[in-house]
Write a protein that holds these residues in place. Structure first.
Motif, PDB file in Angstrom:
ATOM      1  N   PHE A   9       0.823  -1.210   0.000  1.00 13.92           N
ATOM      2  CA  PHE A   9       0.000   0.000   0.000  1.00 13.92           C
ATOM      3  C   PHE A   9       0.857   1.259   0.000  1.00 13.92           C
ATOM      4  O   PHE A   9       0.351   2.355  -0.243  1.00 13.92           O
ATOM      5  N   ARG A  22      -2.053   3.467  -3.294  1.00 14.56           N
ATOM      6  CA  ARG A  22      -2.755   4.262  -2.285  1.00 14.56           C
ATOM      7  C   ARG A  22      -3.269   5.588  -2.834  1.00 14.56           C
ATOM      8  O   ARG A  22      -4.205   6.175  -2.288  1.00 14.56           O
ATOM      9  N   ARG A  35      -2.544   0.844   5.491  1.00 14.87           N
ATOM     10  CA  ARG A  35      -3.427  -0.318   5.325  1.00 14.87           C
ATOM     11  C   ARG A  35      -2.778  -1.492   6.034  1.00 14.87           C
ATOM     12  O   ARG A  35      -1.615  -1.809   5.781  1.00 14.87           O
ATOM     13  N   PHE A  86      -8.258  -6.236   4.955  1.00 16.40           N
ATOM     14  CA  PHE A  86      -7.519  -5.021   5.269  1.00 16.40           C
ATOM     15  C   PHE A  86      -8.284  -4.141   6.259  1.00 16.40           C
ATOM     16  O   PHE A  86      -9.518  -4.098   6.262  1.00 16.40           O
ATOM     17  N   TYR A  90      -7.893  -0.024   7.592  1.00 16.10           N
ATOM     18  CA  TYR A  90      -7.196   1.248   7.388  1.00 16.10           C
ATOM     19  C   TYR A  90      -6.940   1.932   8.726  1.00 16.10           C
ATOM     20  O   TYR A  90      -7.775   1.883   9.629  1.00 16.10           O
TER      21      TYR A  90
END
Length: 231
Positions: free
Chosen positions: A14, A20, A185, A196, A198
């Motif tokens: 990421f 991203r 992530r 995943f 965040y």
């Protein structure tokens, strides 16, 4: 069962800007630009729809809910008002969140619910809030079907926090939250699947605020929405 996001391994893939995304500049983040984006009909795809499979495979019907994403306008800058939930709450205790909650029978819909809950939790009055629009529904691990309502509020604002639910409240520059270099992530294995979560750590003076879970996922959707703005 609960998750400590800081203990989850980072997804190093990421960190690639192609994955991203690039930071959004002021031409997409000014109050006028955000208003134009909500008034436009540019197609976009939300990145996140649900975290409901992280901890549970429940077939229980989700509870309709709504949150307000309050964009506080200070001159030509927008800040996002977030709340720190009280530590004794049954759901999402101690987490960073948007003001919001479940729809009540008296609510005419998610916008009514978001404005009512924001008033109850923070003291913001509905008349202060310019509702811009809504983002796609997000299904949480606690089986809430959340409609994010985006509203703009002109500063100065005065908050009266509901201490039974909210420990405190703070603002984060929208430019910080719409810069993917501030997004992480993390990887969690649930039900044999790699999924995943965040996280968005924010240093509020000497204090680190860990924005994560549904709040961070909804902010990633806001990023994807504003990224597709016509310039």
């Amino acid at each position: 069962m609960s998750i400590d996001p800081t203990k989850l391994p980072l997804d190093r893939g990421f960190e690639d800007d192609r994955v991203r995304g690039e930071p959004l500049g002021p031409e997409r983040l000014s109050p006028a630009a955000v208003r134009r984006r909500f008034a436009s009909h540019v197609r976009w795809t939300p990145e996140n729809r649900s975290d409901a499979r992280l901890l549970s495979e429940s077939t229980e019907a989700p509870t309709p809910a709504a949150v307000l994403i309050p964009l506080v306008q200070r001159d030509d800058q927008l800040n996002v008002l977030l709340t720190h939930r009280a530590p004794h709450l049954q759901a999402h205790a101690g987490q960073i969140s948007f003001p919001g909650g479940r729809l009540e029978p008296s609510d005419r819909g998610p916008i009514d619910a978001a404005l009512r809950e924001a008033g109850e939790e923070t003291g913001l009055e509905a008349e202060q809030i310019e509702v811009l629009g809504i983002l796609p529904v997000y299904l949480t691990v606690t089986r809430f079907e959340v409609t994010p309502v985006v509203g703009m509020i002109a500063a100065p604002i005065t908050l009266t926090l509901e201490v039974a639910e909210v420990e405190d409240a703070f603002e984060v520059p929208l430019s910080f939250l719409m810069d993917p270099r501030n997004h992480q992530r993390r990887i969690v294995i649930a039900g044999g699947e790699r999924r995943f979560v965040y996280t968005m750590p924010y240093h509020d003076g000497p204090r680190e605020r860990m924005i994560w879970g549904a709040t961070a996922a909804i902010l990633r959707n806001l990023y994807a929405f504003l990224r597709e703005a016509p310039v």
